[in-house]
Scaffold this active site. Structure first.
Site, mmCIF file in Angstrom:
data_model
loop_
_atom_site.group_PDB
_atom_site.id
_atom_site.type_symbol
_atom_site.label_atom_id
_atom_site.label_comp_id
_atom_site.label_asym_id
_atom_site.label_seq_id
_atom_site.Cartn_x
_atom_site.Cartn_y
_atom_site.Cartn_z
ATOM 1 N N ASP A 167 15.632 -5.817 -0.528
ATOM 2 C CA ASP A 167 14.410 -5.254 -1.110
ATOM 3 C C ASP A 167 13.471 -6.320 -1.659
ATOM 4 O OD1 ASP A 167 12.702 -3.976 -3.264
ATOM 5 O OD2 ASP A 167 13.785 -2.207 -2.568
ATOM 6 N N SER A 226 9.122 -2.209 -1.169
ATOM 7 C CA SER A 226 10.042 -1.083 -1.296
ATOM 8 C C SER A 226 9.368 0.214 -0.840
ATOM 9 C CB SER A 226 10.562 -1.000 -2.737
ATOM 10 O OG SER A 226 11.761 -0.267 -2.798
#
Length: 307
Positions: A193, A78
């Protein structure tokens, strides 16, 4: 507007991580520092997610560099993949700071009303444009420090490690928060993600050859009141789940750095300097444990002074 703000709070911060602690405390042993070339272990840096709070990772890198802690491989999830890529590009913390301090909310989030039909509110074009304007190298293989971005394949739920190919697409995939960013398609596969499956990628750093892994875990925020809005409820539930996964992943690291990011919101890009200072302070506090972990795996010199 409220929905956009919530989306921004989600973005680049699925892996809001709490409760990680270093696997051990530092001892009193003293050793030559830095370790002689050729005798020390390979050192990996695993950067977790945390939205704007993740900018504390810049302070971590600044302190490690100043204290002559060598980094041989960088892995990010991320926002950690964004920070990690900017650092690995030249291998200099100063270049990272110059680039990261210019980041604004608008640089990363391009809200499109119709994007929701493709699985999210944010297309990610601005994120790619920002990286395109900052990175000196386009492919992961060209970076000054070996780097990998961690993403999750949406169909199978498998963790995927991007350690080659275009840097920008890899970071985009790693930061594509489900329901916020439109999922990213690479070679016919769809990614979201990396924090969905691997919020603190210490295990990935280990798999890439790191013998000592330093992980950075950004603490999760505790809301002032129990969420009631459906989007807020969903976000907080996912955050709690990611935090638990993160605690398990932390066990794979030799040292875990947990900066005190206070009450900084996930979309608050105005506190970058304070966050950097928090990361730096946490790293200095962890320095004895870091040196001990490295010393414990440093080869003793051979007779005659040859490493």
């Amino acid at each position: 507007m409220r929905r956009a703000n919530l989306a921004a709070a989600l973005a680049l911060g699925l892996a809001a991580l709490a409760g990680c602690a270093a696997p051990g405390a530092a001892g009193d042993g003293q050793a030559a520092w830095p370790p002689p070339s050729g005798s020390r272990p390979k050192i990996g840096l695993a950067l977790g997610g945390g939205g704007a709070r993740g900018f504390a990772e810049i302070g971590v890198i600044r302190a490690l560099e100043r204290e002559k802690v060598p980094i041989d491989v960088v892995v990010g999830t991320s926002v950690g993949s964004l920070i990690g890529a900017l650092y690995a590009d030249t291998g200099k913390s100063l270049d990272l700071e110059f680039s990261a301090l210019e980041v604004t909310n608008e640089d990363l989030f391009d809200y499109k009303a119709l994007a929701i039909l493709s699985g999210g509110f944010v297309k990610g074009e601005r994120l790619e444009e920002f990286l395109g304007g900052k990175l000196k190298h386009r492919d992961i293989e060209q970076l000054s420090i070996p780097f990998a971005a961690v993403a999750t394949e949406l169909r199978t739920g498998k963790t995927v490690v991007f350690d080659r190919g275009p840097v920008i697409r890899a970071v985009h995939a790693s930061a594509a928060i489900p329901g916020v960013f439109v999922p990213v398609t690479i070679d016919g596969r769809i990614f979201v993600d990396g924090g969905v499956t691997d919020p603190v990628p210490a295990d990935v750093a280990r798999s890439l050859g790191a013998e000592v892994v330093i992980a950075v875990s950004i603490p999760s925020a505790v809301p002032a009141k129990t969420p009631t809005n459906p989007l807020e409820v969903a976000y907080h539930a996912v955050t709690l789940m990611a935090a638990e996964i993160g605690r398990l992943r932390c066990q794979e690291a030799d040292v875990v750095i947990t900066p005190d990011v206070g009450d900084t919101a996930y979309d608050d890009f105005t506190r970058k300097k304070q966050l950097i200072e928090a990361g730096e302070a946490a790293t200095l506090a962890a320095l004895p444990a870091i040196k001990e972990a490295i010393a414990s795996k440093t080869k003793p010199p051979r007779p005659g002074g040859t490493p």
